[in-house]
Design a protein around this motif. Structure first.
Motif, PDB file in Angstrom:
ATOM      1  N   PRO A  34       0.829  -1.221   0.000  1.00  0.00           N
ATOM      2  CA  PRO A  34       0.000   0.000   0.000  1.00  0.00           C
ATOM      3  C   PRO A  34       0.858   1.263   0.000  1.00  0.00           C
ATOM      4  O   PRO A  34       1.966   1.268   0.541  1.00  0.00           O
ATOM      5  N   TYR A  35       0.335   2.307  -0.621  1.00  0.00           N
ATOM      6  CA  TYR A  35       0.989   3.626  -0.580  1.00  0.00           C
ATOM      7  C   TYR A  35      -0.089   4.690  -0.748  1.00  0.00           C
ATOM      8  O   TYR A  35      -0.912   4.588  -1.655  1.00  0.00           O
ATOM      9  N   PRO A  36      -0.112   5.703   0.109  1.00  0.00           N
ATOM     10  CA  PRO A  36      -1.183   6.703  -0.020  1.00  0.00           C
ATOM     11  C   PRO A  36      -0.932   7.668  -1.184  1.00  0.00           C
ATOM     12  O   PRO A  36       0.211   7.952  -1.510  1.00  0.00           O
ATOM     13  N   ARG A  38      -1.127   7.571  -4.391  1.00  0.00           N
ATOM     14  CA  ARG A  38      -0.274   7.239  -5.536  1.00  0.00           C
ATOM     15  C   ARG A  38      -1.025   7.528  -6.844  1.00  0.00           C
ATOM     16  O   ARG A  38      -2.249   7.612  -6.874  1.00  0.00           O
ATOM     17  N   PHE A  39      -0.243   7.653  -7.912  1.00  0.00           N
ATOM     18  CA  PHE A  39      -0.823   7.856  -9.235  1.00  0.00           C
ATOM     19  C   PHE A  39      -1.584   6.631  -9.684  1.00  0.00           C
ATOM     20  O   PHE A  39      -1.156   5.506  -9.383  1.00  0.00           O
ATOM     21  N   ILE A  40      -2.627   6.856 -10.486  1.00  0.00           N
ATOM     22  CA  ILE A  40      -3.060   5.719 -11.288  1.00  0.00           C
ATOM     23  C   ILE A  40      -2.057   5.664 -12.454  1.00  0.00           C
ATOM     24  O   ILE A  40      -1.658   6.706 -12.974  1.00  0.00           O
ATOM     25  N   PRO A  62      10.698  13.688  -8.846  1.00  0.00           N
ATOM     26  CA  PRO A  62      11.380  14.138  -7.620  1.00  0.00           C
ATOM     27  C   PRO A  62      10.637  13.790  -6.331  1.00  0.00           C
ATOM     28  O   PRO A  62      11.192  13.986  -5.240  1.00  0.00           O
ATOM     29  N   PHE A  63       9.398  13.307  -6.433  1.00  0.00           N
ATOM     30  CA  PHE A  63       8.633  12.809  -5.267  1.00  0.00           C
ATOM     31  C   PHE A  63       8.068  11.453  -5.695  1.00  0.00           C
ATOM     32  O   PHE A  63       6.854  11.322  -5.869  1.00  0.00           O
ATOM     33  N   CYS A  64       8.934  10.459  -5.866  1.00  0.00           N
ATOM     34  CA  CYS A  64       8.516   9.265  -6.626  1.00  0.00           C
ATOM     35  C   CYS A  64       7.577   8.337  -5.871  1.00  0.00           C
ATOM     36  O   CYS A  64       6.940   7.481  -6.486  1.00  0.00           O
ATOM     37  N   GLY A  65       7.449   8.481  -4.553  1.00  0.00           N
ATOM     38  CA  GLY A  65       6.528   7.628  -3.794  1.00  0.00           C
ATOM     39  C   GLY A  65       6.734   6.171  -4.151  1.00  0.00           C
ATOM     40  O   GLY A  65       7.871   5.647  -4.128  1.00  0.00           O
ATOM     41  N   ASP A  84      12.861  10.164  -3.213  1.00  0.00           N
ATOM     42  CA  ASP A  84      11.839  10.292  -2.173  1.00  0.00           C
ATOM     43  C   ASP A  84      12.513  10.238  -0.807  1.00  0.00           C
ATOM     44  O   ASP A  84      13.475   9.499  -0.597  1.00  0.00           O
ATOM     45  N   LEU A  85      11.976  11.035   0.089  1.00  0.00           N
ATOM     46  CA  LEU A  85      12.479  11.097   1.462  1.00  0.00           C
ATOM     47  C   LEU A  85      12.144   9.818   2.239  1.00  0.00           C
ATOM     48  O   LEU A  85      12.874   9.417   3.143  1.00  0.00           O
ATOM     49  N   ASN A  86      11.027   9.213   1.871  1.00  0.00           N
ATOM     50  CA  ASN A  86      10.513   8.095   2.665  1.00  0.00           C
ATOM     51  C   ASN A  86      11.186   6.777   2.243  1.00  0.00           C
ATOM     52  O   ASN A  86      11.093   6.380   1.078  1.00  0.00           O
ATOM     53  N   ASP A 225      16.107  13.866   0.902  1.00  0.00           N
ATOM     54  CA  ASP A 225      15.254  15.062   0.928  1.00  0.00           C
ATOM     55  C   ASP A 225      15.493  15.815  -0.375  1.00  0.00           C
ATOM     56  O   ASP A 225      16.629  16.170  -0.681  1.00  0.00           O
ATOM     57  N   ILE A 226      14.438  16.061  -1.133  1.00  0.00           N
ATOM     58  CA  ILE A 226      14.599  16.721  -2.441  1.00  0.00           C
ATOM     59  C   ILE A 226      15.301  18.075  -2.290  1.00  0.00           C
ATOM     60  O   ILE A 226      16.015  18.513  -3.190  1.00  0.00           O
ATOM     61  N   LEU A 227      15.118  18.715  -1.126  1.00  0.00           N
ATOM     62  CA  LEU A 227      15.701  20.048  -0.952  1.00  0.00           C
ATOM     63  C   LEU A 227      17.222  19.982  -0.772  1.00  0.00           C
ATOM     64  O   LEU A 227      17.898  21.003  -0.782  1.00  0.00           O
ATOM     65  N   PRO A 245       3.525  16.399  -6.008  1.00  0.00           N
ATOM     66  CA  PRO A 245       4.219  16.767  -4.767  1.00  0.00           C
ATOM     67  C   PRO A 245       3.351  16.462  -3.553  1.00  0.00           C
ATOM     68  O   PRO A 245       2.136  16.290  -3.691  1.00  0.00           O
ATOM     69  N   PRO A 246       3.964  16.417  -2.365  1.00  0.00           N
ATOM     70  CA  PRO A 246       3.131  16.329  -1.156  1.00  0.00           C
ATOM     71  C   PRO A 246       2.415  17.670  -1.015  1.00  0.00           C
ATOM     72  O   PRO A 246       3.012  18.704  -1.285  1.00  0.00           O
ATOM     73  N   TYR A 247       1.143  17.675  -0.644  1.00  0.00           N
ATOM     74  CA  TYR A 247       0.405  18.939  -0.485  1.00  0.00           C
ATOM     75  C   TYR A 247       0.552  19.418   0.959  1.00  0.00           C
ATOM     76  O   TYR A 247       0.621  18.590   1.866  1.00  0.00           O
TER      77      TYR A 247
HETATM   78  C1  LIG Z   1       1.865  12.418  -3.664  1.00  0.00           C
HETATM   79  S1  LIG Z   1       3.160  11.416  -3.040  1.00  0.00           S
HETATM   80  C2  LIG Z   1       3.839  10.724  -4.512  1.00  0.00           C
HETATM   81  C3  LIG Z   1       3.106   9.469  -4.933  1.00  0.00           C
HETATM   82  C4  LIG Z   1       3.627   8.901  -6.227  1.00  0.00           C
HETATM   83  N1  LIG Z   1       3.246   9.720  -7.361  1.00  0.00           N
HETATM   84  C5  LIG Z   1       3.113   7.482  -6.424  1.00  0.00           C
HETATM   85  O1  LIG Z   1       2.548   7.179  -7.470  1.00  0.00           O
HETATM   86  O2  LIG Z   1       3.283   6.660  -5.515  1.00  0.00           O
HETATM   87  C6  LIG Z   1       4.351  12.601  -2.526  1.00  0.00           C
HETATM   88  C7  LIG Z   1       5.679  12.033  -2.021  1.00  0.00           C
HETATM   89  O3  LIG Z   1       6.524  13.097  -1.603  1.00  0.00           O
HETATM   90  C8  LIG Z   1       7.417  12.559  -0.640  1.00  0.00           C
HETATM   91  N2  LIG Z   1       8.102  13.641   0.083  1.00  0.00           N
HETATM   92  C9  LIG Z   1       7.631  14.431   1.069  1.00  0.00           C
HETATM   93  N3  LIG Z   1       8.576  15.296   1.476  1.00  0.00           N
HETATM   94  C10 LIG Z   1       9.686  15.048   0.734  1.00  0.00           C
HETATM   95  C11 LIG Z   1      10.997  15.621   0.675  1.00  0.00           C
HETATM   96  N4  LIG Z   1      11.360  16.606   1.503  1.00  0.00           N
HETATM   97  N5  LIG Z   1      11.866  15.110  -0.229  1.00  0.00           N
HETATM   98  C12 LIG Z   1      11.511  14.097  -1.054  1.00  0.00           C
HETATM   99  N6  LIG Z   1      10.292  13.506  -1.033  1.00  0.00           N
HETATM  100  C13 LIG Z   1       9.383  13.978  -0.161  1.00  0.00           C
HETATM  101  C14 LIG Z   1       6.517  11.694   0.231  1.00  0.00           C
HETATM  102  O4  LIG Z   1       7.278  10.737   0.949  1.00  0.00           O
HETATM  103  C15 LIG Z   1       5.584  11.084  -0.835  1.00  0.00           C
HETATM  104  O5  LIG Z   1       6.039   9.821  -1.220  1.00  0.00           O
END
Ligand SMILES: C[S@@+](CC[C@H](N)C(=O)[O-])C[C@H]1O[C@@H](n2cnc3c(N)ncnc32)[C@H](O)[C@@H]1O
Length: 378
Positions: A34-36, A38-40, A62-65, A84-86, A225-227, A245-247
């Motif tokens: 599971p992953y919250p 995520r894209f279709i 850059p936020f590949c989840g 991804d940070l996670n 961390d992307i930053l 991106p994360p909202y």
């Molecule tokens: C909307 S989700 C991406 C979901 C992805 N598109 C998928 O299909 O699974 C946003 C992602 O941003 C990541 N994120 C949050 N803060 C971050 C950071 N500082 N650097 C990198 N990734 C980060 C979260 O861990 C999360 O996986």
């Protein structure tokens, strides 16, 4: 119904797509963990096919989840980079896009048998806050025993796939009510249930990978961390960016994966500190604001401007969120940031989010549409 605005006639072909994807395809690889939020898969798939990517360049998320963009890039024959940070995100992305060693299933059976024979003896149980509240003693022993035998494996891809199987069952065998409800309930899981669930999860990964053979060495994944990522970290230019991106003040990826991280030896509190958008940053006194999110996105676009080829595209899939009762139009914010970085908006698609994709944040759950913004770097 989706609505598409085209600002450059060369992109008129994007109108032929039903961006609501009402009959979206099911992807067996998407369901291995599971992953919250995520894209279709259809979203990155259509963007890749509609926009393309220069030969010799990579597709970046850059936020590949859970790696949905990376997998679709790979299926379309492109190299990709995911950040991804996670660490759980990176583990899922890695297992999805790397080869599953042929000995995976026999080794999974060995790990299961060894854990079955040893869990009742002395096992090293990791230090996890409130462990007894969240996991029954027998469940702790079975998970620890599986982990010990997984850690004995030397092949990285093999070990990652076994860890992912374990990660996928952790919340289910805990006392946590569900993936998205954080109350403790009385669960009746036994050690045997844990071991059987692990084996079932391994079989699921094996079946899904069998149906999705991959081109090796096609993607690079950075758990960072992307930053803190620099343009010099890339060894190839980027031709296309597809991301969501994360909202701000919406999902909490660190919380969703908290127990998985503790069990696999990562620190969720450290992840929370750097997680963009995480609610604790917004809800405390003098907490973060929309402006902080704008600055973070501006830093991301600094990087994207540096690594993207001229003529390359950046696609952001983004919805609204709520900070202190006020709705934040994240699409408008991203558009401003991108335009300040001299990126040109070529298309804006508003699509409906399927009811089945409802979030666990109730305020956020009322929001029914999201935008796909497509920019070009001239
Ligand atoms: C909307 S989700 C991406 C979901 C992805 N598109 C998928 O299909 O699974 C946003 C992602 O941003 C990541 N994120 C949050 N803060 C971050 C950071 N500082 N650097 C990198 N990734 C980060 C979260 O861990 C999360 O996986």
């Amino acid at each position: 119904m989706s609505h598409i605005e085209i600002f450059d006639s060369r992109y008129a072909r994007l109108k032929a797509v039903d961006w609501d994807f009402t009959d979206a395809s099911q992807d067996s690889l998407a369901s291995i963990h599971p992953y919250p939020a995520r894209f279709i898969p259809d979203i990155p798939r259509e963007l890749i096919s509609g926009l393309g990517c220069d030969k010799g360049a990579v597709i970046l998320d850059p936020f590949c989840g859970s790696g949905t963009t990376l997998l679709e890039a790979q299926r379309a024959g492109f190299e990709s980079v995911g950040i991804d940070l996670n660490p759980i995100a990176c583990l899922i992305s890695s297992v999805k896009t790397k080869e599953l060693p042929p000995e995976f299933l026999p080794v999974a059976h060995d790990v299961y048998e060894q854990a079955k024979n040893t869990f009742d003896g002395y096992v090293d149980i990791p230090t996890i806050p409130n462990l007894d509240h969240w996991f029954k003693p027998d469940v702790q022993k079975a998970l620890s025993s599986l982990l010990t035998h997984i850690d004995e494996q030397s092949d990285v891809n093999l070990k990652n796939a076994l860890k992912l199987a374990l990660s996928s069952i952790i919340v289910r065998v805990s006392n946590q009510e569900s993936d998205t409800r954080y109350a403790a309930i009385d669960n009746n899981y036994t050690a045997n249930d844990v071991l059987e669930s692990f084996l079932t999860a391994c079989n699921k990964i094996h079946e899904a990978k069998k149906r999705n053979s991959v081109n090796l060495e096609c993607s690079k994944i950075f758990n960072q961390d992307i930053l803190s990522v620099l343009a010099s970290d890339f060894d190839k230019p980027v031709g296309l960016v597809i991301t969501s991106p994360p909202y701000p003040n919406a999902y909490e990826y660190w919380l969703y994966h908290k127990f998985r991280m503790w069990w696999l030896g990562f620190d969720p509190i450290q992840v929370r500190t750097f997680e963009i958008g995480a609610r604790p940053h917004y809800q405390k006194k003098n907490g973060q604001t929309e402006e902080d999110f704008r600055k973070q996105m501006s830093s991301v676009f600094d990087l994207l401007s540096d690594v993207l080829l001229s003529g390359g595209h950046v696609c952001f899939v983004v919805g609204r969120s709520v900070i202190k009762g006020k709705i934040v139009d994240n699409a408008e914010l991203i558009r401003n940031v991108a335009e300040n970085h001299k990126m040109v908006l070529v298309a804006n698609i508003e699509r409906e989010i399927a009811a089945t994709k409802k979030s666990f944040n109730l305020k956020y759950g009322k929001i029914k549409t999201e935008n796909i913004l497509i920019f070009r770097k001239d």
